[in-house]
Design an enzyme around this catalytic site. Structure first.
Site, PDB file in Angstrom:
ATOM      1  CD  GLU A 121      -1.788  -2.337   1.612  1.00 15.59           C
ATOM      2  OE1 GLU A 121      -0.600  -2.616   1.904  1.00 15.59           O
ATOM      3  OE2 GLU A 121      -2.728  -3.160   1.750  1.00 15.59           O
ATOM      4  CG  PHE A 168      -9.908  -9.464  11.507  1.00  6.14           C
ATOM      5  CD1 PHE A 168      -8.650  -9.901  11.893  1.00  6.14           C
ATOM      6  CD2 PHE A 168     -10.224  -9.459  10.162  1.00  6.14           C
ATOM      7  CE1 PHE A 168      -7.726 -10.328  10.955  1.00  6.14           C
ATOM      8  CE2 PHE A 168      -9.311  -9.887   9.208  1.00  6.14           C
ATOM      9  CZ  PHE A 168      -8.054 -10.323   9.609  1.00  6.14           C
ATOM     10  CD  GLN A 169      -7.562  -7.197   7.897  1.00  6.94           C
ATOM     11  OE1 GLN A 169      -8.465  -6.913   7.120  1.00  6.94           O
ATOM     12  NE2 GLN A 169      -6.431  -7.766   7.507  1.00  6.94           N
ATOM     13  CE  LYS A 193     -17.371  -6.163   3.777  1.00  6.22           C
ATOM     14  NZ  LYS A 193     -16.727  -7.466   3.921  1.00  6.22           N
ATOM     15  CG  MET A 215      22.790  11.712   2.980  1.00  6.35           C
ATOM     16  SD  MET A 215      24.002  12.863   2.314  1.00  6.35           S
ATOM     17  CE  MET A 215      23.119  13.533   0.912  1.00  6.35           C
TER      18      MET A 215
HETATM   19  C1  LIG Z   1      12.578   5.427   5.054  1.00  3.23           C
HETATM   20  C2  LIG Z   1      13.870   6.069   5.397  1.00  3.23           C
HETATM   21  N1  LIG Z   1      14.693   5.512   6.320  1.00  3.23           N
HETATM   22  C3  LIG Z   1      15.881   6.098   6.611  1.00  3.23           C
HETATM   23  C4  LIG Z   1      16.278   7.256   6.008  1.00  3.23           C
HETATM   24  C5  LIG Z   1      17.620   7.909   6.366  1.00  3.23           C
HETATM   25  N2  LIG Z   1      18.498   7.932   5.199  1.00  3.23           N
HETATM   26  C6  LIG Z   1      18.652   9.027   4.432  1.00  3.23           C
HETATM   27  S1  LIG Z   1      19.674   8.778   3.150  1.00  3.23           S
HETATM   28  C7  LIG Z   1      19.955   7.193   3.599  1.00  3.23           C
HETATM   29  C8  LIG Z   1      20.864   6.308   2.790  1.00  3.23           C
HETATM   30  C9  LIG Z   1      20.295   5.990   1.467  1.00  3.23           C
HETATM   31  O1  LIG Z   1      21.073   5.002   0.848  1.00  3.23           O
HETATM   32  P1  LIG Z   1      20.972   4.760  -0.705  1.00  3.23           P
HETATM   33  O2  LIG Z   1      19.559   4.653  -1.111  1.00  3.23           O
HETATM   34  O3  LIG Z   1      21.868   3.632  -1.071  1.00  3.23           O
HETATM   35  O4  LIG Z   1      21.488   6.126  -1.305  1.00  3.23           O
HETATM   36  P2  LIG Z   1      22.972   6.746  -1.328  1.00  3.23           P
HETATM   37  O5  LIG Z   1      23.027   7.780  -0.246  1.00  3.23           O
HETATM   38  O6  LIG Z   1      23.932   5.637  -1.105  1.00  3.23           O
HETATM   39  O7  LIG Z   1      23.071   7.360  -2.667  1.00  3.23           O
HETATM   40  C10 LIG Z   1      19.254   6.877   4.759  1.00  3.23           C
HETATM   41  C11 LIG Z   1      19.303   5.584   5.446  1.00  3.23           C
HETATM   42  C12 LIG Z   1      15.361   7.824   5.086  1.00  3.23           C
HETATM   43  N3  LIG Z   1      15.615   8.975   4.472  1.00  3.23           N
HETATM   44  N4  LIG Z   1      14.198   7.209   4.783  1.00  3.23           N
END
Ligand SMILES: Cc1ncc(C[n+]2csc(CCOP(=O)(O)OP(=O)(O)O)c2C)c(N)n1
Ligand SMILES: [Mg+2]
Lengths: 588, 163
Positions: A63, A125-126, A175, A495
């Site tokens: 979803e 439920f749900q 529902k 990052m």
């Molecule tokens: C759902 C979610 N969880 C955690 C983060 C924190 N976060 C920001 S950038 C990042 C790393 C992303 O890794 P990747 O997709 O491999 O991108 P890269 O920075 O390596 O280009 C994380 C964990 C986020 N933005 N969103």
């Protein structure tokens, strides 16, 4: 039964079940697509969808992806995206996508099933309190209590989602309300009015006049534009204004594309990963015109050091955005279209009367800006053995002729996409700026592809982010959505790792992605094409081959330099906008 | 600074939770809250007190106004206003205390509204400070239970908060 008293005209109306009323209401709103996933509480609605052909439904695999698809559709078209999910887990799975849309003011209508009215509150439920759970992340929400209320509620939901400052609206429907056995007269309202909701239709003329005087008298002006310009359909007018004044313009991550990035008046993105010229121009300006931007902390760096010399004009449709983070001198609450139109008219009048009196100052200011620009802060070192992520994005630009819709996920790849793919038109850049939701990119790109089946749609992602909604490769197969996935694979949560390098002495606590799948094989397993690129010389030919496969989804897995950082980067904490890291260990 | 914000709210299920949720979500504080339907049954009137700086209160009122169910609002502390709070107390009233408690209640124009052999229930209305003063005037040992409604109020003169 309140509705036993039917008037003569009511009895002539078509008699429909709640489920059919809902679907007919959506049709009346001009809805073409619904993104969703079925379950017990929405089965009556799904049956009503089955028995019609106007609305096409896309079945996702999770979803969350339905909400991002609807969001991508909305960002690309400006029309509200529509989501349909069941109660309980269906509803909670939609939450991240609703929050994503809320943070970026994206119009969306989310219809969630609810348990039967008499079971509400019994932990049945749900059952989950969807209105309660979503309350802080929606523009508004409704719990429908009677089937006869469905048409008016849907009318209101669309009106709220797509007027004023847009946002997601949740309509929770028990529902029993959609029971096919209960028929009710159906009539879709032509008009809607909500006494407590009256979005402003124009800005205050006196304030607009003040703003124009201030702008024309500026010696070091900057225009700072945000996502509101795109949402408010003000990109054309903004471009006209910037051209008319000859002033420099910068943009937030959300505003990219409102003004053409390839135009010399554009200074690039501002903020945490903004360019040297944009951030310095902000720091030194004497008049700042902010349009549809909200002075986010990712833009301002330390608030007390933000734009120390500037008088600030701020145009926004939402009064709460004004003076929330930064006190402004001339607030203008109003839709960007009407305010900019009025400003342009006044500028013509005033300059006719007084002449372009700041030409000399403006030339000096541009000279100063060109000095900053000359530092070429986006230059990077490339070599023949390893692909730089920046280089990969530039190659995507080249291979698409700059003409693709580009979605991204969140991380370094997102910043590289924003900085190295110049966006020239509004809605071209589809990105979760406010919530920063990893997993957004692929389903959002799918929503764009649904809206524009013949367009080139690219998702620039990372191996971390793509795995947050990778199951949607299956949806892409089912509906033949030929999105091009560009995976900037640095084998790390890049990052996070960059911050750990800069602030935690390189201790890479859980930012390393072990046991990555073979993405090429994975794409193939889903019935798509996979390409793996590891060498710089393969980059452009590989991408060109991928984009040549117009009707197929291609997963391009690009091995990029795992040690690359995104620069420039604001010095924090306590830095001003002009305090930036330019390279590893080198700062302004 | 202490503020009294008075709100006309759609009298609908869920509306109140949006107001309260907004305060929690945005880290504003609510010191007191009173709410009841008005003469127009489609509207509730809600009065809340909060302490906030001018900048904060500007955000609070704007954010409140943005809630779809908020029809109108006013910051009563912006202008001259009257405010009242109602308090009911149960106090020990036996032996020598009995006369003393009544005497203090009389001074504050409190009314005794329930009597047993050993307790009084006293009703008192007024400003928050007056109610505080009354409690302070009674010795701690006699007060058994205190219940206060929270502040409600009106602006003075011609100004009205109505549709
Ligand atoms: C759902 C979610 N969880 C955690 C983060 C924190 N976060 C920001 S950038 C990042 C790393 C992303 O890794 P990747 O997709 O491999 O991108 P890269 O920075 O390596 O280009 C994380 C964990 C986020 N933005 N969103
Ligand atoms: Mg990565």
């Amino acid at each position: 039964m309140k509705n036993d008293l039917k008037t003569a005209s009511q009895s002539e109306l078509e008699q429909l079940s709640g489920g059919d009323m809902l679907v007919r209401s959506l049709q009346a709103e001009g809805v073409e697509y619904v993104f969703g996933y079925p379950g017990g509480a929405v089965l009556h609605i799904y049956d009503a969808l089955f028995r019609q052909e106007v609305i096409k439904h896309f079945l996702v695999r999770h979803e969350q992806a339905a909400t991002h698809m609807a969001d991508g559709y909305a960002r690309a078209t400006g029309r509200p995206g529509v989501v349909l999910v069941t109660s309980g887990p269906g509803a909670t799975n939609a939450i991240t996508g609703i929050a994503t849309a809320y943070m970026d003011s994206i119009p969306m209508v989310v219809i969630s099933g609810q348990v039967q009215s008499h079971l509400i509150g019994t932990d049945s439920f749900q059952e989950t309190d969807m209105v309660g759970i979503s309350r802080p992340i929606v523009k508004h929400s409704f719990l429908v209590k009677r089937a006869v209320d469905i048409p008016a509620t849907i009318k209101k939901a669309f009106y709220l989602a797509n007027s004023g400052r847009p946002g997601p609206v949740v309509v929770d429907i028990p529902k029993d309300i959609t029971n096919p056995a209960d028929l009710h007269p159906f009539e879709y309202p032509d008009e809607v009015s909500i006494r407590s909701y009256n979005p402003v239709t124009r800005g205050h003329s006196g304030q607009i006049k003040k703003a124009v005087t201030m702008l024309l008298g500026a010696e070091r002006p900057v225009i700072y534009s945000g996502g509101g310009v795109i949402q408010g359909e003000g990109a054309g007018l903004l471009t006209a204004l910037v051209k008319r004044l000859g002033y420099p313009i910068t943009s937030t991550l959300m505003g990219l594309g409102a003004f053409p990035s390839t135009d010399p008046q554009f200074l690039g993105m501002l903020g945490m990963h903004g360019t040297v010229e944009a951030n310095n121009a902000m720091h030194h300006c004497d008049v700042l015109l902010a349009v549809g931007a909200r002075f986010d902390d990712r833009v301002t760096n330390t608030i007390s050091k933000f734009c120390p010399y500037a008088k600030i004009v701020h145009i926004d449709v939402d009064p709460t955005s004004i003076s929330k983070n930064v006190a402004v001198d001339v607030p203008i609450v109003g839709p960007v279209i009407s305010v900019l139109t009025e400003m342009l008219g006044l500028i013509d009048l005033e300059t006719k009367a007084q002449g372009e009196h700041n030409a000399k100052h403006l030339a000096d200011w541009w000279a100063q800006i060109e000095g900053w620009r000359g530092q070429e802060c986006l230059a990077y070192e490339s070599n023949t053995s390893v692909i730089k992520p920046q280089q990969a994005v530039q190659a995507v630009y080249q291979a698409t002729g700059g003409g693709a819709y580009v979605s991204s996920d969140v991380g370094q790849h997102q910043m590289f996409a924003a900085l190295y793919y110049p966006f020239d038109w509004p809605r071209q850049w589809i990105n979760s700026g406010g919530l920063g939701t990893m997993g957004f990119g692929l389903p959002a790109a799918m929503g764009v592809q649904v809206a524009f089946p013949d367009a080139q749609v690219v998702c620039i992602t990372g191996e971390g982010s793509i795995q947050m909604n990778i199951q949607e490769l299956s949806t892409c197969r089912q509906y033949e959505l030929p999105v091009k996935i560009i995976n900037l694979n640095n084998g790390a949560l890049g990052m996070v790792r960059q911050w750990q390098d800069m602030q935690y002495e390189g201790r890479h606590s859980h930012s390393y992605m072990d046991s990555l799948p073979d993405f090429k094989a994975l794409a193939e397993a889903y019935g798509h094409v996979g390409i793996k690129i590891t060498k710089p010389e393969e980059l452009l030919p590989g991408l060109e081959a991928a984009f040549a496969l117009k009707d197929q989804l291609v997963f391009v897995d690009i091995e990029v330099d795992p040690n690359e950082h995104v620069y420039p980067m604001h010095v924090a904490p306590n830095g001003s906008m002009r305090d930036m890291w330019l390279k590893k260990g080198i700062r302004t | 600074m202490r503020r009294i914000i008075s709100i006309l709210l759609e009298n609908e299920a869920g509306a109140l939770s949006r107001v309260i949720g907004l305060f929690a979500q945005r880290n504003y504080n609510i010191e007191s809250l009173t709410v009841a339907p008005t003469d127009d049954v489609s509207l509730s009137r809600l009065t809340l007190t909060t302490s906030a700086s001018d900048v904060e209160v500007e955000q609070i009122t704007k954010q409140l106004n943005k809630l779809i169910e908020v029809v109108k609002l006013a910051d009563l502390t912006d202008g001259e206003h009257v405010e009242r709070e109602l308090m009911l107390l149960k106090v020990k009233a036996s032996g020598a205390q009995r006369a003393e408690v009544k005497r203090v209640a009389d001074i504050f124009r409190g009314q005794i509204i329930d009597v047993t052999a050993s307790t009084y229930a006293i009703q008192l209305s007024g400003t928050t400070e007056k109610l505080d003063a009354f409690i302070n005037a009674l010795s701690e040992s006699v007060v058994l239970e205190v219940v206060r409604t929270g502040v409600t109020g009106l602006s003075r003169g011609e100004k009205v908060l109505a549709l």
